[in-house]
Design an enzyme around this catalytic site. Structure first.
Site, PDB file in Angstrom:
ATOM      1  N   ASP A  94       1.090  -0.743   0.333  1.00 13.20           N
ATOM      2  CA  ASP A  94       0.125   0.020   0.161  1.00 13.20           C
ATOM      3  C   ASP A  94       1.057   1.266  -0.093  1.00 13.20           C
ATOM      4  O   ASP A  94       1.960   1.493   1.092  1.00 13.20           O
ATOM      5  CB  ASP A  94      -1.173   0.050   1.353  1.00 13.20           C
ATOM      6  CG  ASP A  94      -1.817  -1.160   1.346  1.00 13.20           C
ATOM      7  OD1 ASP A  94      -1.804  -2.657   0.710  1.00 13.20           O
ATOM      8  OD2 ASP A  94      -2.347  -0.905   2.011  1.00 13.20           O
ATOM      9  N   LYS A 156      -8.052   2.893  -2.446  1.00 16.07           N
ATOM     10  CA  LYS A 156      -8.425   2.911  -0.643  1.00 16.07           C
ATOM     11  C   LYS A 156      -8.332   4.196  -0.006  1.00 16.07           C
ATOM     12  O   LYS A 156      -7.695   5.081  -0.494  1.00 16.07           O
ATOM     13  CB  LYS A 156      -7.029   2.534  -0.226  1.00 16.07           C
ATOM     14  CG  LYS A 156      -6.982   1.937   0.760  1.00 16.07           C
ATOM     15  CD  LYS A 156      -5.736   1.448   1.500  1.00 16.07           C
ATOM     16  CE  LYS A 156      -5.572   1.288   3.067  1.00 16.07           C
ATOM     17  NZ  LYS A 156      -4.196   0.970   4.161  1.00 16.07           N
ATOM     18  N   LYS A 186     -10.592  -0.762  -1.800  1.00  8.10           N
ATOM     19  CA  LYS A 186      -9.758  -1.203   0.003  1.00  8.10           C
ATOM     20  C   LYS A 186     -10.726  -0.345   1.115  1.00  8.10           C
ATOM     21  O   LYS A 186     -10.484   0.553   0.620  1.00  8.10           O
ATOM     22  CB  LYS A 186      -8.217  -1.594   0.497  1.00  8.10           C
ATOM     23  CG  LYS A 186      -8.348  -1.916   1.844  1.00  8.10           C
ATOM     24  CD  LYS A 186      -6.804  -2.040   1.858  1.00  8.10           C
ATOM     25  CE  LYS A 186      -5.783  -2.176   2.815  1.00  8.10           C
ATOM     26  NZ  LYS A 186      -5.130  -3.097   3.290  1.00  8.10           N
TER      27      LYS A 186
END
Length: 226
Positions: A94, A156, A186
């Site tokens: 990430d 995300k 996400k």
């Protein structure tokens, strides 16, 4: 939509990125991933080799974060850090783009950085932490489009730290509406109960980043910050 805790567990990337986390804390995180069937273990880069060994032979994914939680590292530094953590055993990374540049309207530079991040990730799954809570609607739309164009596997809503804010149904629906078929979503930040998790999955999230994974699947309410 009602969901069984065992089904939700398979969407959770169980997280401990606390700067003061100890080896025992990370060992516990890995044991909980194995016990409850979590999707992945999310840790700081320094713990990746340890987690890789702890989870060897299991289906639990080794995950880490780069450019976190500030996002202001130089693009080449992020690229080198990504390559290093993937070589150490991370299967998913990430990464936070430069949110200050987004706020400054420097979208060309942000786009080039995102292209470099995705290239550096190679075969590893790459997720963009977009910190929507810090952005205007226009900034959010532009950074999402840049992330999709760059080829991130996931977008995300937040790192779970800083100004990104809590994962909300509205933010997840916004990401899903813009993501299209090639990019997944996400949710991260403030997910502390099975109810929270269910609402976000129903909104379209496919993965959840949470430090309260155990509480989510055992019917409690977590007190973790991320």
């Amino acid at each position: 939509m009602s969901r069984e805790p065992s089904d939700v567990a398979g969407t959770i990337q169980h997280t401990n990125v606390n700067p003061s986390a100890t080896e025992d804390d990370i060992r516990t995180l890995c044991a909980e991933c194995l016990e409850y069937g979590f999707d992945g273990a999310m840790v700081q880069a320094c713990w990746v080799p340890f987690v890789r060994d702890q989870l060897a032979g299991s289906d639990v994914t080794v995950c880490s974060a780069v450019g976190f939680p500030m996002g202001g590292d130089r693009p080449l530094s992020k690229a080198m850090a990504i390559r290093d953590v993937v070589a150490a055993g991370a299967e998913e990374v990430d990464v936070m783009p430069n949110i200050g540049f987004v706020k400054s309207g420097r979208f060309d530079e942000v786009g080039r950085e995102m292209d470099l991040i995705v290239e550096a990730s190679g075969d590893a799954t790459c997720k963009a932490m977009l910190e929507l809570g810090a952005l205007t609607d226009d900034e959010a739309e532009q950074i999402v489009d840049l992330a999709i164009d760059a080829g991130f596997d996931y977008i995300k809503n937040s790192s779970g730290w800083g100004e990104g804010g809590k994962a909300t149904v509205d933010r997840i629906e916004f990401l899903c509406a813009r993501a299209g078929d090639e990019t997944r979503v996400k949710a991260s930040g403030g997910i502390k109960s099975l109810e929270d998790a269910t609402e976000l999955l129903d909104a379209g999230a496919e993965l959840l980043g949470a430090s309260s994974g155990v509480e989510i699947v055992t019917g409690g309410v977590g007190d973790g910050e991320y």
